[in-house]
Design an enzyme around this catalytic site. Sequence first.
Site, PDB file in Angstrom:
ATOM      1  N   LYS A  65       0.996  -1.234  -0.028  1.00 50.16           N
ATOM      2  CA  LYS A  65       0.061  -0.020   0.194  1.00 50.16           C
ATOM      3  C   LYS A  65       0.898   1.249  -0.043  1.00 50.16           C
ATOM      4  O   LYS A  65       2.075   1.310   0.450  1.00 50.16           O
ATOM      5  CB  LYS A  65      -0.889  -0.002   1.125  1.00 50.16           C
ATOM      6  CG  LYS A  65      -1.997  -0.844   1.441  1.00 50.16           C
ATOM      7  CD  LYS A  65      -2.915  -0.797   2.588  1.00 50.16           C
ATOM      8  CE  LYS A  65      -4.097  -1.574   2.855  1.00 50.16           C
ATOM      9  NZ  LYS A  65      -4.815  -1.581   1.730  1.00 50.16           N
ATOM     10  N   ARG A  69     -10.196 -11.449   2.143  1.00 56.27           N
ATOM     11  CA  ARG A  69     -11.060 -12.631   1.725  1.00 56.27           C
ATOM     12  C   ARG A  69     -10.449 -13.909   1.520  1.00 56.27           C
ATOM     13  O   ARG A  69     -11.310 -15.115   1.855  1.00 56.27           O
ATOM     14  CB  ARG A  69     -11.614 -12.239   0.019  1.00 56.27           C
ATOM     15  CG  ARG A  69     -10.464 -11.997  -0.817  1.00 56.27           C
ATOM     16  CD  ARG A  69     -10.969 -11.361  -2.118  1.00 56.27           C
ATOM     17  NE  ARG A  69     -10.777  -9.811  -1.651  1.00 56.27           N
ATOM     18  CZ  ARG A  69     -11.186  -8.974  -2.706  1.00 56.27           C
ATOM     19  NH1 ARG A  69     -11.566  -9.400  -3.842  1.00 56.27           N
ATOM     20  NH2 ARG A  69     -11.207  -7.672  -2.301  1.00 56.27           N
TER      21      ARG A  69
HETATM   22  N1  BES Z   1      -8.025  -3.751   4.518  1.00 55.40           N
HETATM   23  C1  BES Z   1      -8.317  -3.323   3.117  1.00 55.40           C
HETATM   24  C2  BES Z   1      -9.456  -2.583   2.923  1.00 55.40           C
HETATM   25  C3  BES Z   1      -9.875  -1.434   3.837  1.00 55.40           C
HETATM   26  C4  BES Z   1      -9.677  -0.143   3.067  1.00 55.40           C
HETATM   27  C5  BES Z   1     -10.301  -1.341   5.121  1.00 55.40           C
HETATM   28  C6  BES Z   1      -9.906   1.090   3.755  1.00 55.40           C
HETATM   29  C7  BES Z   1     -10.492  -0.239   5.715  1.00 55.40           C
HETATM   30  C8  BES Z   1     -10.329   1.259   5.006  1.00 55.40           C
HETATM   31  C9  BES Z   1      -8.239  -4.501   2.472  1.00 55.40           C
HETATM   32  O1  BES Z   1      -7.391  -5.546   2.734  1.00 55.40           O
HETATM   33  C10 BES Z   1      -7.787  -4.131   0.990  1.00 55.40           C
HETATM   34  O2  BES Z   1      -6.699  -3.603   1.031  1.00 55.40           O
HETATM   35  N2  BES Z   1      -8.344  -3.859   0.012  1.00 55.40           N
HETATM   36  C11 BES Z   1      -8.450  -3.674  -1.363  1.00 55.40           C
HETATM   37  C12 BES Z   1      -8.810  -4.850  -2.076  1.00 55.40           C
HETATM   38  C13 BES Z   1      -8.229  -4.339  -3.686  1.00 55.40           C
HETATM   39  C14 BES Z   1      -6.695  -4.769  -3.538  1.00 55.40           C
HETATM   40  C15 BES Z   1      -9.022  -5.310  -4.573  1.00 55.40           C
HETATM   41  C16 BES Z   1      -8.556  -2.299  -1.586  1.00 55.40           C
HETATM   42  O3  BES Z   1      -9.767  -1.876  -1.165  1.00 55.40           O
HETATM   43  O4  BES Z   1      -7.879  -1.496  -2.089  1.00 55.40           O
HETATM   44 MN    MN Z   2      -5.504  -5.371   2.108  1.00 57.24          MN
END
Ligand code: BES
Ligand code: MN
Length: 496
Positions: free
Chosen positions: A270, A344
């Site tokens: 990230k 997931r």
């Molecule tokens: N934990 C995150 C989702 C999230 C985002 C939670 C903001 C709380 C606040 C999850 O693991 C994630 O990183 N999801 C990605 C999915 C993508 C890679 C398809 C996302 O939402 O960017």
């Molecule tokens: Mn994630």
Amino acid sequence: MTITFTDAAGSIPETEGTVVVLVAGNSTLSGAAKDANESMGGALQRALDAKSFKAKHGDTMSFPFPGGMKAEKLILAGLGKDTQKPTDARILGGRIGAALGKLDKPGATVFADDLDAALVAELASGIKLRRYAFNRYKTGKGADTLGKGGVTVATAEKEAAATGFIDADALAEGTFFTRDLVSEPANILYPATFAERLEALSEHGVEVTVMGERELEEIGMGSLLCVGLGSQHESKVVVMKWNGAEDANAKPFCAVGKGVTFDTGGISIKPAGGMEEMTMDMGGAGVVSGLMKTVAMRKAKANVIGIVGLVENMPDGKATRPGDIVTSLSGKTIEVINTDAEGRLVLADLLTYAQREFKPAATVNLATLTGAIIVALGNYNAGLFSNSDDLSNQLADAADTEGEGIWRLPLSKDYDDLIKSSLADMKNVGGRAAGSITAAQFLQRFVDDSPWAHIDIAGVTLMKEAKPLHPKGASGWGVATLNRLVRDNFEPKGTT
Ligand code: BES
Ligand code: MN
Ligand code: ZN
């Protein structure tokens, strides 16, 4: 913070500390408010006449050092047109809780005239929920910056209110457990220390089992385990059981939670900005933990099982790579396109495990799963996905009763097709479009035909602003809704 109930509050002019009196929506002063007005030489009536205070539901107005009274502060709180539903009283309590500010000894006395015992209990629970604070890492501040003073609620129906408050207090304590877990930083709360905190629930009668990596490998949780490969911390799965059902063989209600104690994204790393917020990525597991504490503390006559997958998602030489293919507990293979779509992968194995092991009457999983749900619904509604209209409606009703926002989104084959993989049975992301729905479709591939719902709480777990029932920060969203779901659908009717 403790709340005590009394029927012998003493006279208004003699009461020290902060005094709270309620004013009906028609702005007629009665009871304690009338007494206060007399002590103050008619000042309250003047505030009403000047329309400075309109007594709308949840309005408050503060008078420092009110004349003719020993109190340091008098607070008017409006009942509005109708304070009839439990949530009305709870929200009013929350507004009062905020208006009390920092409380030193001798604390505050709330004169809850004219509210029946059930509403008084709700009012008290609102005060308690709003006055939560997490100050563990502010040196010298103690456990509660909101001060050392307690809150006394004066009511003619002291016994009944105190009895009603037992269940409300169980909900508040469970919610605080969730908020504490969500607020903790990832160097303190990692899978092993999270599991330790859950083991402590045994003191309330919850049966807690912790499984480590060796056992999870034996079971075959290849999907869950691939998420933690880059972490120094051993992944854990914790199963919590509370069975208070009259029929001990009643099929259980299963709550399943994503417990990613920190999410960097892994190799699909990230961006740095805001990454510190990913300590809240265990929010789903936090809600499941809070639910278990609440149902145990109120000795729910239900069979409830909580399962959480605790892992840390980090980049490392040993970490899972984009393109890796893993075999889940179900036997289905997954091509990991993006290691940041890790939640997931954790839930997939937990859902398989829950259904194989416990044959639940219904399963609800919670997860801070997608940023896309925040794009869709903002911070006011959690996203709901389900294979069952009945369970979906029960959840929506429960959330409505408790005043928590939830909104259902669709599932269908068209979305499911977006996670087809050319190499494996599926891939773990479906592209930019409908990101929250494709995540839900992925989860649905691991559930049988029994009623199941997925709640995406990414937008409601950590709040930038205070609301009537919580300060800024961890909200505890979902403990109230799931507790209500259990109470209204998995317990004998007529229990309070
Ligand atoms: N934990 C995150 C989702 C999230 C985002 C939670 C903001 C709380 C606040 C999850 O693991 C994630 O990183 N999801 C990605 C999915 C993508 C890679 C398809 C996302 O939402 O960017
Ligand atoms: Mn994630
Ligand atoms: Zn995550």
